[in-house]
Motif scaffolding. Structure first.
Motif, PDB file in Angstrom:
ATOM      1  N   PRO A  68       0.828  -1.215   0.000  1.00 20.31           N
ATOM      2  CA  PRO A  68       0.000   0.000   0.000  1.00 20.31           C
ATOM      3  C   PRO A  68       0.860   1.263   0.000  1.00 20.31           C
ATOM      4  O   PRO A  68       1.944   1.264   0.598  1.00 20.31           O
ATOM      5  CB  PRO A  68      -0.799  -0.106   1.311  1.00 20.31           C
ATOM      6  N   LYS A  69       0.352   2.308  -0.633  1.00 14.30           N
ATOM      7  CA  LYS A  69       1.099   3.572  -0.773  1.00 14.30           C
ATOM      8  C   LYS A  69       1.619   4.119   0.557  1.00 14.30           C
ATOM      9  O   LYS A  69       2.746   4.618   0.645  1.00 14.30           O
ATOM     10  CB  LYS A  69       0.195   4.627  -1.434  1.00 14.30           C
ATOM     11  N   ASP A  70       0.788   3.972   1.585  1.00  9.82           N
ATOM     12  CA  ASP A  70       1.160   4.526   2.900  1.00  9.82           C
ATOM     13  C   ASP A  70       2.361   3.822   3.520  1.00  9.82           C
ATOM     14  O   ASP A  70       2.972   4.342   4.443  1.00  9.82           O
ATOM     15  CB  ASP A  70      -0.024   4.433   3.871  1.00  9.82           C
ATOM     16  N   GLU A  71       2.668   2.621   3.035  1.00  4.38           N
ATOM     17  CA  GLU A  71       3.780   1.858   3.630  1.00  4.38           C
ATOM     18  C   GLU A  71       5.042   1.898   2.771  1.00  4.38           C
ATOM     19  O   GLU A  71       6.089   1.413   3.176  1.00  4.38           O
ATOM     20  CB  GLU A  71       3.364   0.386   3.822  1.00  4.38           C
ATOM     21  N   ILE A  72       4.923   2.477   1.565  1.00  2.27           N
ATOM     22  CA  ILE A  72       5.989   2.341   0.576  1.00  2.27           C
ATOM     23  C   ILE A  72       7.328   2.933   1.052  1.00  2.27           C
ATOM     24  O   ILE A  72       8.394   2.430   0.699  1.00  2.27           O
ATOM     25  CB  ILE A  72       5.559   2.948  -0.798  1.00  2.27           C
ATOM     26  N   SER A  73       7.250   3.969   1.894  1.00  4.98           N
ATOM     27  CA  SER A  73       8.513   4.621   2.288  1.00  4.98           C
ATOM     28  C   SER A  73       9.313   3.826   3.320  1.00  4.98           C
ATOM     29  O   SER A  73      10.363   4.286   3.781  1.00  4.98           O
ATOM     30  CB  SER A  73       8.262   6.042   2.767  1.00  4.98           C
TER      31      SER A  73
END
Ligand code: UTP
Length: 302
Positions: A164-169
């Protein structure tokens, strides 16, 4: 073409699990009844590994002990006629598989840990497994799936997964040029990008098949994200010279380096455990029913 050598970097500090990891290695935390590192080792052996290279740090003696022969314990179990337990203890390391332990004096990052394996790996292709990424490969273990890709293409392969985008970093992220379904050539790879800078939603997870060229590149990799020598940064240099493939494996990954992922893995592996699975399933159903009956009350109170 078989990968004979598997590297297990186990020298991280495991700060997310303190105080549990103050005196024992994160990789010795059990999923039901087996430590994480044993799942990783079994995965490597099932993909053909014969030489296991552990990169260890402080508080990692338990890993060495785990893969050592336990004469006293075996004698005790033998005398008590505990044949099944004796077999379990003996199966930890199958015959013909050898272990090498190398000390990473300072936790300078995953890239540095892999570089420490150079004297033992030498000039051959090898795999890297991060034991805290537990992967249930369903039909075939993740590394065995990657080995098939390696046999077909003869190049480095990294395992990737959509996150998910929120976890990508939290991850190394790749941009790929599609080669086949679930397979792409890495065009760009960035460690822990900001959400808005991430080149895709494909994150690198803890399985790699690498050519020994990576060592030369790691030697000149400066400290990157978090002040650590990042494997991702060396792979980024490698794609300028050699093909690196990103493979979307089939299966479920549990991030056992985080408390939530670790708990999820214990629940899922507990539910299908041959000894306690049935009873645990009944317990979880009762618990789910209790939670459901609690839910409306919670809403009212809120
Ligand atoms: P993590 O990023 O999970 O770090 O390392 P960590 O120190 O183990 O855990 P936290 O974040 O403090 O809770 C990824 C993998 O790289 C290994 C770790 O053991 C883990 O398998 N590693 C990391 C090393 O072997 N050496 C290092 O210097 C850093």
């Amino acid at each position: 073409m078989r990968i004979r050598k598997a590297v297990f970097p186990v020298a991280g500090l495991g700060t997310r699990f303190l105080p549990a990891t103050k005196a024992i290695a994160k990789e010795m935390l059990p999923i039901v009844d087996k430590p994480l590192i044993q799942y990783a080792v079994q995965e490597a052996i099932s993909a053909g590994a014969e030489e296991l290279i552990f990169i260890t740090g402080r508080s990692k003696n338990s890993i060495m002990d785990h893969f050592d022969k336990a004469y006293e314990l075996e004698t005790e179990l033998e005398q008590r006629g505990k044949e099944k337990l004796l077999a379990i203890v003996r199966e930890v390391l199958p015959p013909g598989v050898t272990c090498i332990f190398i000390r990473q004096a300072e936790a300078l990052g995953l890239g540095h840990a892999v570089l420490c394996a150079w004297p033992a790996v030498g000039d051959e292709d090898f795999s890297v497994i991060l034991a805290d990424d537990l992967i249930d490969g369903k039909l075939r273990p993740c590394l065995a799936q990657m080995q098939r890709v390696y046999q077909e293409y003869g190049t480095s392969v990294v395992a990737v997964q959509k996150v998910p985008k929120d976890e990508i970093s939290s991850y190394g992220v790749v941009e790929v040029q599609p080669v086949a379904p679930g397979l792409g050539e890495v065009r760009r790879i960035v460690e822990k990008p900001k959400k808005e800078d991430a080149p895709s939603d494909l994150a690198v997870v803890g399985r790699y098949i690498l050519t020994p060229r990576i060592f030369k590149l790691l030697e000149r990799t400066p400290r990157g994200a978090g002040g650590e020598i990042q494997l991702t940064d060396a792979i980024s240099m490698m794609i300028q010279e050699q093909t690196v493939l990103a493979y979307e494996f089939e299966g479920t990954r549990y991030d056992c380096g985080s408390k939530l992922g670790y708990l999820k893995a214990n629940v899922e592996y507990g539910l299908k455990h041959e000894e306690i699975g049935g009873e645990f399933t009944r317990y979880m159903k009762d618990m789910a029913a209790d939670l459901n009956s609690l839910a409306p009350k919670e809403k009212k109170q809120g």
